[in-house]
Design a protein around this motif. Structure first.
Motif, PDB file in Angstrom:
ATOM      1  N   UNK A 127      60.118  -2.996  46.386  1.00  0.00           N
ATOM      2  CA  UNK A 127      59.549  -3.617  45.217  1.00  0.00           C
ATOM      3  C   UNK A 127      60.615  -4.473  44.547  1.00  0.00           C
ATOM      4  N   UNK A 128      60.242  -5.642  44.160  1.00  0.00           N
ATOM      5  CA  UNK A 128      61.155  -6.529  43.449  1.00  0.00           C
ATOM      6  C   UNK A 128      60.850  -6.478  41.958  1.00  0.00           C
ATOM      7  N   UNK A 129      61.877  -6.658  41.178  1.00  0.00           N
ATOM      8  CA  UNK A 129      61.743  -6.677  39.731  1.00  0.00           C
ATOM      9  C   UNK A 129      62.390  -7.963  39.244  1.00  0.00           C
ATOM     10  N   UNK A 130      61.598  -8.814  38.619  1.00  0.00           N
ATOM     11  CA  UNK A 130      62.092 -10.102  38.139  1.00  0.00           C
ATOM     12  C   UNK A 130      62.694 -10.912  39.290  1.00  0.00           C
ATOM     13  N   UNK A 131      62.083 -10.769  40.483  1.00  0.00           N
ATOM     14  CA  UNK A 131      62.534 -11.501  41.659  1.00  0.00           C
ATOM     15  C   UNK A 131      63.745 -10.907  42.355  1.00  0.00           C
ATOM     16  N   UNK A 132      64.192  -9.735  41.925  1.00  0.00           N
ATOM     17  CA  UNK A 132      65.391  -9.115  42.493  1.00  0.00           C
ATOM     18  C   UNK A 132      65.071  -7.710  42.979  1.00  0.00           C
ATOM     19  N   UNK A 133      65.839  -7.250  43.960  1.00  0.00           N
ATOM     20  CA  UNK A 133      65.697  -5.861  44.388  1.00  0.00           C
ATOM     21  C   UNK A 133      67.043  -5.142  44.403  1.00  0.00           C
ATOM     22  N   UNK A 134      68.066  -5.776  43.826  1.00  0.00           N
ATOM     23  CA  UNK A 134      69.395  -5.185  43.783  1.00  0.00           C
ATOM     24  C   UNK A 134      70.122  -5.722  42.556  1.00  0.00           C
ATOM     25  N   UNK A 135      71.056  -4.952  42.082  1.00  0.00           N
ATOM     26  CA  UNK A 135      71.886  -5.339  40.932  1.00  0.00           C
ATOM     27  C   UNK A 135      71.044  -5.746  39.723  1.00  0.00           C
ATOM     28  N   UNK A 136      70.105  -4.884  39.412  1.00  0.00           N
ATOM     29  CA  UNK A 136      69.228  -5.126  38.267  1.00  0.00           C
ATOM     30  C   UNK A 136      70.013  -4.988  36.972  1.00  0.00           C
ATOM     31  N   UNK A 137      69.581  -5.714  35.958  1.00  0.00           N
ATOM     32  CA  UNK A 137      70.219  -5.607  34.654  1.00  0.00           C
ATOM     33  C   UNK A 137      69.142  -5.456  33.581  1.00  0.00           C
TER      34      UNK A 137
END
Length: 79
Positions: A1-11
């Motif tokens: 699942x991606x969050x805000x277009x990211x799947x790693x190093x979320x902030x």
């Protein structure tokens, strides 16, 4: 699942973007982010390998690295 277009190093900004999408207030989202980061950092310190694996030096090193990564990324999420 991606969050805000990211799947790693979320902030925190990534989680705030999700909050806006699902209709959470900024205050509720901020409180949830703070709680999540604190729980992750706290739990990271309790990570342990099973006894049979914990005696190898390489395994101990990997465990320490994992704890450090989780702690660092939790701090980054908290801002």
């Amino acid at each position: 699942m991606k969050l805000n277009g990211k799947d790693d190093r979320l902030n925190a900004q990534d989680f705030l973007a999700l909050a806006r999408t699902i209709g959470l207030t900024a205050g509720d989202a901020g409180a949830a982010i703070t709680e999540l980061a604190a729980r992750l950092a706290e739990r990271a310190l309790t990570l342990r390998l099973p006894d049979f694996a914990g005696h190898a030096e390489a395994a101990k090193s990997a465990q320490e690295k994992l704890i450090a990564i989780v702690s660092e990324r939790s701090a980054a999420i908290a801002g």
